[in-house]
Design an enzyme around this catalytic site. Structure first.
Site, PDB file in Angstrom:
ATOM      1  N   SER A   1     -12.822  -3.323   1.328  1.00 53.55           N
ATOM      2  CA  SER A   1     -13.083  -2.543   2.541  1.00 53.55           C
ATOM      3  C   SER A   1     -14.576  -2.282   2.660  1.00 53.55           C
ATOM      4  O   SER A   1     -15.226  -1.923   1.671  1.00 53.55           O
ATOM      5  CB  SER A   1     -12.375  -1.184   2.462  1.00 53.55           C
ATOM      6  OG  SER A   1     -10.996  -1.363   2.387  1.00 53.55           O
TER       7      SER A   1
ATOM      8  N   LYS B   1      -5.289   7.181   6.934  1.00 55.30           N
ATOM      9  CA  LYS B   1      -6.012   7.171   5.664  1.00 55.30           C
ATOM     10  C   LYS B   1      -6.576   8.557   5.365  1.00 55.30           C
ATOM     11  O   LYS B   1      -7.203   9.170   6.238  1.00 55.30           O
ATOM     12  CB  LYS B   1      -7.159   6.160   5.771  1.00 55.30           C
ATOM     13  CG  LYS B   1      -7.852   5.866   4.457  1.00 55.30           C
ATOM     14  CD  LYS B   1      -8.919   4.802   4.683  1.00 55.30           C
ATOM     15  CE  LYS B   1      -9.850   4.670   3.500  1.00 55.30           C
ATOM     16  NZ  LYS B   1      -9.219   4.098   2.327  1.00 55.30           N
TER      17      LYS B   1
ATOM     18  N   ARG C   1       0.887  -1.186   0.000  1.00 57.30           N
ATOM     19  CA  ARG C   1       0.000   0.000   0.000  1.00 57.30           C
ATOM     20  C   ARG C   1       0.914   1.222   0.000  1.00 57.30           C
ATOM     21  O   ARG C   1       1.417   1.634   1.037  1.00 57.30           O
ATOM     22  CB  ARG C   1      -0.906  -0.020   1.229  1.00 57.30           C
ATOM     23  CG  ARG C   1      -1.913   1.142   1.278  1.00 57.30           C
ATOM     24  CD  ARG C   1      -2.836   1.001   2.485  1.00 57.30           C
ATOM     25  NE  ARG C   1      -3.904   1.978   2.481  1.00 57.30           N
ATOM     26  CZ  ARG C   1      -3.794   3.208   3.007  1.00 57.30           C
ATOM     27  NH1 ARG C   1      -2.670   3.607   3.561  1.00 57.30           N
ATOM     28  NH2 ARG C   1      -4.818   4.044   2.972  1.00 57.30           N
TER      29      ARG C   1
HETATM   30  N1  TZP Z   1      -8.690   1.677   5.854  1.00 56.77           N
HETATM   31  C1  TZP Z   1      -9.504   2.036   6.838  1.00 56.77           C
HETATM   32  S1  TZP Z   1      -8.665   2.781   8.112  1.00 56.77           S
HETATM   33  C2  TZP Z   1      -7.166   2.586   7.313  1.00 56.77           C
HETATM   34  C3  TZP Z   1      -7.375   1.969   6.090  1.00 56.77           C
HETATM   35  C4  TZP Z   1      -6.353   1.640   5.105  1.00 56.77           C
HETATM   36  C5  TZP Z   1      -5.886   3.035   7.891  1.00 56.77           C
HETATM   37  C6  TZP Z   1      -5.468   2.236   9.083  1.00 56.77           C
HETATM   38  O1  TZP Z   1      -4.251   2.728   9.573  1.00 56.77           O
HETATM   39  P1  TZP Z   1      -3.977   2.832  11.152  1.00 56.77           P
HETATM   40  O2  TZP Z   1      -2.693   3.630  11.244  1.00 56.77           O
HETATM   41  O3  TZP Z   1      -3.794   1.435  11.675  1.00 56.77           O
HETATM   42  O4  TZP Z   1      -5.142   3.574  11.730  1.00 56.77           O
END
Ligand code: TZP
Ligand code: MG
Length: 208
Positions: free
Chosen positions: A109, A138, A41
């Site tokens: 997702s 995100k 990612r």
């Molecule tokens: N999809 C929903 S929240 C997220 C993604 C890719 C980010 C999660 O990152 P973190 O730092 O664990 O909150």
């Protein structure tokens, strides 16, 4: 080789958390710490650079039997012979992705019960559910779903569901208490002083 049903700790390439480190070292540390999946990612990289990092991750995951999933890019997932692709609600719908991905994994997702049901009906192999907590990783995240959505699906989701969003060692118990023993973690691991140890601590909480 791990399968989807083995997945507990779902980890990521470093993205914006790289700092002055080597992406492959960070992926290796996560694998040593118990990562069952690594997702490529890299939202800010050119596709060519994603390919370069992806080749290295494919090598590391193959050597260690860890699953390798590519975010967003079906073409890159196929070029890298990844185990699967992870799609968002605004990416290519599963009915178009499936003929290309064939038997490979497709994850999607989800941020609501309706999206969960639709993902299952579309033939997703697993779903991400979140953001469970506030996240700053995100850009433009969906509204926080809390542990409530995990509780709603805990007994009747026919495919593996992975909690995501703001999850770390300090709140992972909320996730497991909501019946979910699969978690995707980015910042809590990649900002930790010892990435391997952080993975190990979180993984231990996911093993019931
Ligand atoms: N999809 C929903 S929240 C997220 C993604 C890719 C980010 C999660 O990152 P973190 O730092 O664990 O909150
Ligand atoms: Mg996406």
């Amino acid at each position: 080789m791990k399968t989807l049903s083995d997945v507990k700790l779902y980890c990521f390439s470093p993205g914006g958390f790289l700092k002055d480190r080597d992406p492959a070292d960070l992926v290796s540390a996560q694998i040593r710490g118990g990562a069952d999946v690594i997702q490529l990612r890299e939202k800010d990289m050119s596709k060519k650079d994603r390919l370069k990092v992806g080749l290295r991750i494919r090598e590391l995951t193959r050597q260690t039997g860890v699953l390798f999933i590519v975010n967003d890019d079906i073409d890159l997932a196929l070029i890298l012979d990844a185990d699967g692709v992870h799609l968002g609600q605004d990416d290519i719908p599963i009915r178009y992705a499936r003929p290309l991905m064939k038997e490979k994994i497709i994850g999607i997702s989800t941020h609501s019960i309706g999206q969960v049901q639709k993902a299952v009906a579309s033939g997703a192999d697993y779903i991400g559910v979140g953001p469970v907590f506030e996240t700053t990783t995100k850009a433009n995240p969906a509204k926080r779903v809390g542990p409530e959505l995990l509780l709603k699906i805990r007994n009747d989701c026919p495919i593996p569901h992975v909690a995501i969003g703001g999850i770390g060692i300090d709140n992972i118990d909320v996730v497991t208490k909501a019946g979910c023993h699969r978690a995707a973690v980015i910042s809590d691991i990649l900002l930790a002083p010892d990435v391997e140890k952080q993975c190990r601590m979180i993984k231990a909480k996911l093993n019931p």
